[in-house]
Design a protein around this motif. Structure first.
Motif, PDB file in Angstrom:
ATOM      1  N   ASP A 107       0.876  -1.177   0.000  1.00  0.00           N
ATOM      2  CA  ASP A 107       0.000   0.000   0.000  1.00  0.00           C
ATOM      3  C   ASP A 107       0.913   1.227   0.000  1.00  0.00           C
ATOM      4  O   ASP A 107       1.837   1.303   0.812  1.00  0.00           O
ATOM      5  N   HIS A 170      -1.252   1.775   9.360  1.00  0.00           N
ATOM      6  CA  HIS A 170      -1.714   0.448   9.791  1.00  0.00           C
ATOM      7  C   HIS A 170      -0.682  -0.634   9.499  1.00  0.00           C
ATOM      8  O   HIS A 170       0.128  -0.484   8.590  1.00  0.00           O
ATOM      9  N   ALA A 201       2.299   0.126   7.168  1.00  0.00           N
ATOM     10  CA  ALA A 201       2.028   1.184   6.192  1.00  0.00           C
ATOM     11  C   ALA A 201       1.958   2.501   6.964  1.00  0.00           C
ATOM     12  O   ALA A 201       1.025   2.729   7.736  1.00  0.00           O
ATOM     13  N   GLU A 203       1.589   6.452   6.836  1.00  0.00           N
ATOM     14  CA  GLU A 203       0.956   7.311   5.839  1.00  0.00           C
ATOM     15  C   GLU A 203       0.476   8.642   6.385  1.00  0.00           C
ATOM     16  O   GLU A 203      -0.710   8.827   6.648  1.00  0.00           O
ATOM     17  N   GLU A 234       2.674   7.744   1.512  1.00  0.00           N
ATOM     18  CA  GLU A 234       2.605   6.464   2.225  1.00  0.00           C
ATOM     19  C   GLU A 234       3.555   5.448   1.607  1.00  0.00           C
ATOM     20  O   GLU A 234       3.701   5.397   0.381  1.00  0.00           O
TER      21      GLU A 234
HETATM   22 CO    CO Z   1      -2.747   2.660   3.881  1.00  0.00          CO
END
Ligand code: CO
Ligand code: MF3
Length: 255
Positions: A107, A170, A201, A203, A234
Motif C-alpha cells: 500500500d 496500519h 504502512a 501514511e 505512504e
Molecule cells: Co494505507
C-alpha cells in the motif's frame, strides 16, 4: 489479533508486491497533467496492476468502486475517480494504490503537482513526504510504535501544517489493514514495541489548515473541513534488526 511477524518467505512476497507497487506509482506519476480525468488515472493504474500479475486491493474493498484513490486539492483521501473530474494546472493530486501479489499486500501513496503549483502547495507536498522519512528513522526494533507518530508530527508542525487525526496508518500483510493502527501525531503512551518482521504502512495525511476532516456525500471522499489543501504520502515498510526497509519505494524510483 496481535501484530503479525512475517516469515522470510512472506517478506520475500511483500518485497515483490512493493517493487511492483513502486513501478505502478512511477507509471501513474506521468499521467498527472492538466486535462486528464481522474478516471483515466484509475484506468492506467488498474491495467498496470493486472499487467504486473497483481490484483488491485482497493477495488471492491468495502464497496470502493475503483483501483486507485485520486484525491484532488482539499480532498484528503479516498477520492473516487470520475470521467467528469478533469485535472487542471495548479491542482495537487494524491494517488493512493494497493496491490496484492500471491496473497500479500502493499500500500503506497504519492502526492503530485499538476503543472505549476503555488510555493505553499509545493512546501506541503515536500513536508508530507519528508515527515514519512522522519517517522521511519524511528521504525527500528526496540523502539516503540508511537515514536514514529511523534516524529511525523514534529516534522509537520514547524511549517504551520497539521496532521489529520481521524485516519491513521496500519499494519499490513495478507490483509490491507492489520494491527497496529499508526497515528501521525503524539500519543500519551509509547505504544507497542517494534520487532523485526513487522510490516507497516506509514501514511501521513497533512493539511495546510486545520486538521479536521469531513465525509462527502459519496460516502467515500474525505475533505478538509476548512477547504484547505491536503497531501498524502505512504509506503509499506519492514522492520528489521537494523535499518528499516522501504518495500514500496524501490530504485530506480525516486517518488
Ligand atoms: Co494505507
Ligand atoms: N490506502 C488506503 C489505506 O491505507 C485504503 C484505501 S480505501 C479503499 O487505508 F477502499 F480504497 F481501499
Amino acid at each position: 489479533m496481535a501484530i503479525t511477524i512475517k516469515s522470510e518467505r512472506e517478506i520475500e512476497l511483500m518485497r515483490e508486491a512493493g517493487k511492483i507497487l513502486s513501478k505502478v506509482h512511477d507509471i501513474l506519476a506521468k499521467e498527472v497533467k492538466p486535462g486528464v480525468s481522474t478516471w483515466h488515472i484509475d484506468k492506467v493504474g488498474k491495467e498496470a496492476i493486472y499487467d504486473f500479475g497483481c490484483k488491485p486491493s482497493f477495488l471492491g474493498y468495502d464497496g470502493y468502486p475503483a483501483s486507485i484513490c485520486v484525491s484532488v486539492n482539499d480532498e484528503v483521501i479516498h477520492g473516487i475517480p470520475s470521467k467528469t473530474r478533469i485535472l487542471k494546472e495548479g491542482d495537487i493530486v494524491s494517488l493512493d494504490a494497493g496491490v496484492i501479489y500471491k496473497g500479500y499486500q502493499s500500500d503506497a501513496a504519492r502526492t503530485h503537482a499538476c503543472g505549476e503549483i503555488s510555493a505553499r502547495a509545493k512546501e506541503l507536498i515536500e513536508v508530507t513526504r519528508q515527515s514519512f522519512f522522519e517517522g521511519i528513522k524511528f521504525a527500528r526494533e526496540g523502539n516503540h510504535l508511537f515514536d514514529i507518530s511523534a516524529a511525523v508530527e514534529d516534522c509537520v508542525t514547524p511549517h504551520g501544517f497539521t496532521c489529520v487525526r481521524d485516519f491513521v496508518g496500519h499494519g499490513i500483510g495478507t490483509e490491507m489493514h492489520e494491527e497496529p493502527q499508526i497515528p501521525n501525531y503524539h500519543q500519551k503512551r509509547r505504544g507497542p514495541k517494534l520487532y523485526a518482521g513487522m510490516t507497516l504502512a506509514i501514511e501521513p495525511m497533512v493539511n495546510i489548515g486545520r486538521p479536521d476532516v469531513v465525509w462527502m456525500d459519496d460516502d467515500w471522499t474525505i475533505v478538509t473541513e476548512d477547504g484547505s489543501l491536503s497531501a498524502h504520502y505512504e509506503n509499506t515498510i519492514l522492520i528489521t534488526k537494523g535499518d528499516p526497509e522501504i518495500l514500496s519505494l524501490v530504485p530506480p524510483s525516486t517518488l
